[in-house]
Scaffold this active site. Structure first.
Site, PDB file in Angstrom:
ATOM      1  N   SER A  86       0.841  -1.202   0.000  1.00  0.00           N
ATOM      2  CA  SER A  86       0.000   0.000   0.000  1.00  0.00           C
ATOM      3  C   SER A  86       0.878   1.255   0.000  1.00  0.00           C
ATOM      4  CB  SER A  86      -0.926   0.005   1.224  1.00  0.00           C
ATOM      5  OG  SER A  86      -0.222  -0.422   2.382  1.00  0.00           O
ATOM      6  N   GLU A 108      -0.063 -12.667  -1.593  1.00  0.00           N
ATOM      7  CA  GLU A 108      -1.480 -12.789  -1.943  1.00  0.00           C
ATOM      8  C   GLU A 108      -1.734 -14.049  -2.751  1.00  0.00           C
ATOM      9  OE1 GLU A 108      -2.824  -9.264  -3.946  1.00  0.00           O
ATOM     10  OE2 GLU A 108      -2.153  -7.923  -2.343  1.00  0.00           O
ATOM     11  N   GLU A 119      -9.282 -10.067   3.559  1.00  0.00           N
ATOM     12  CA  GLU A 119      -9.666  -8.696   3.198  1.00  0.00           C
ATOM     13  C   GLU A 119     -11.012  -8.639   2.488  1.00  0.00           C
ATOM     14  OE1 GLU A 119      -8.002  -4.697   0.892  1.00  0.00           O
ATOM     15  OE2 GLU A 119      -6.629  -6.353   1.285  1.00  0.00           O
TER      16      GLU A 119
END
Length: 271
Positions: free
Chosen positions: A52, A122, A189
Site C-alpha cells: 500500500s 497474496e 480482506e
C-alpha cells in the site's frame, strides 16, 4: 544498575498463543522510521510494511508499480524503529507469481537486506509452490485471501469478495491449504463477516481481518487511512482514529502565514 525493561519481541509463536487464548492481534501498516517508532511504542503487535506504500507513499493508483527495491527500502526503515513488533513485508506484484525460484530470491532479499521477520503474499493454491519454497528456507509466510489488491485488474473492482458460494468455497480451501503448507497467519480482506468467522474457526493459525468483521483473530488498517491523512477514502470498514489531514493542513497554513507576516522567526528564535 540499569532499570531498562527488556522488550520482548513478538514472534509467530506468540501470535499463535494469542489466538489460542483468545487475545486479539493488533496490526497496522508503516513505511518509515518515524511513524514505525510511534506505532511500535504504542503496542501494535505486527507492523506490516504493505505494498500500500505504492498508494500512500508514492501516489500510484494501484499497488502494482512498487518494486522489490522500494519495498526493501521501506522495510529497512521500519525495522530500525521496531523494538517489539513483528515486522512483515509484502512481496510486491511480479516478485513471486508464477516462478517459485524468483519468489524465494525475492523473500531472501527482503530478509537479508531489510532485517524484517517475514513476508506476506497474496493468493491461495496458485502460489503453493512459492510458499513452500520460501518456508523451506526458514522464512515465515503470511497469506492474504479475499480482496487481493495485486489482482485488481482481474477483479475490475474493489468490492467485497467471496459473496458467491463458489468463491467462498475456494477461499475456505485456500485457507486450509495455506495452513497446511505452514503459513503462520492469513489476512482476510473485504469478505462477508460470516465467512471470515467460519474460516477463523476452521483453521488453527491466526486470521487478521480488514473489512472482514469482528470474528477474525486480529485486525489491520492502513495507517494513513486510520489517521485521516487521506481525504475522501472512507470505506465502511475504516474507523478513523484521528483527523490528521485537518491538523497538518492547519499547521502548514499557520507556518506559511507566519512567514508572510514576518512573525517567524522572532527574536527568541534567533542566535
Amino acid at each position: 544498575m540499569s532499570t531498562h525493561k527488556e522488550v520482548k519481541r513478538i514472534t509467530t509463536h506468540i501470535l499463535q498463543e494469542m489466538k489460542n487464548r483468545g487475545e486479539k492481534i493488533a496490526m497496522l501498516t508503516a513505511y518509515d522510521y518515524s511513524m514505525a517508532a510511534i506505532v511500535d511504542e504504542a503496542g501494535v503487535d505486527i507492523i506490516l510494511v504493505g505494498d500500500s506504500a505504492s498508494n500512500v507513499m508514492a501516489g500510484h493508483e494501484t499497488t502494482l508499480p512498487i518494486t522489490l527495491d522500494q519495498m526493501i527500502y521501506h522495510a529497512s526503515s521500519v525495522v530500525r524503529a521496531a523494538k517489539r513488533a513483528l515486522v512483515i513485508v509484502d512481496l510486491p506484484f511480479g516478485s513471486y507469481q508464477g516462478n517459485s525460484k524468483e519468489a524465494l530470491n525475492s523473500a531472501i532479499r527482503i530478509m537479508k537486506e531489510s532485517g524484517a521477520h517475514g513476508v506476506k503474499m497474496e493468493g491461495g493454491v496458485e502460489i503453493a509452490e512459492s510458499v513452500t519454497r520460501i518456508l523451506t528456507a526458514g522464512i515465515p509466510v503470511m497469506g492474504h485471501l479475499g480482496l487481493t489488491p495485486q489482482s485488481i485488474y482481474k477483479f475490475g473492482t474493489y468490492t467485497v469478495r467471496a459473496k458467491e458460494e463458489a468463491e467462498a468455497q475456494k477461499l475456505r480451501d485456500d485457507a486450509l491449504k495455506l495452513q497446511e503448507l505452514g503459513c503462520f497467519g492469513i489476512v482476510l480482506e473485504k469478505i462477508p463477516a460470516k465467512l471470515a468467522k467460519e474460516v477463523s474457526e476452521s483453521i488453527n493459525i491466526p486470521t487478521i481481518g480488514i473489512g472482514a468483521g469482528q470474528n477474525c483473530d486480529g485486525q489491520v488498517l492502513v495507517i494513513h487511512d486510520m489517521l485521516g491523512i487521506n481525504k475522501g477514502f472512507k470505506p465502511r470498514f475504516l474507523r478513523q482514529y484521528a483527523n490528521l489531514h485537518e491538523i497538518m493542513y492547519g499547521a502548514f497554513q499557520n507556518y506559511v502565514s507566519d512567514i508572510k507576516a514576518k512573525t517567524f522567526p522572532n527574536e527568541k528564535e534567533e542566535y
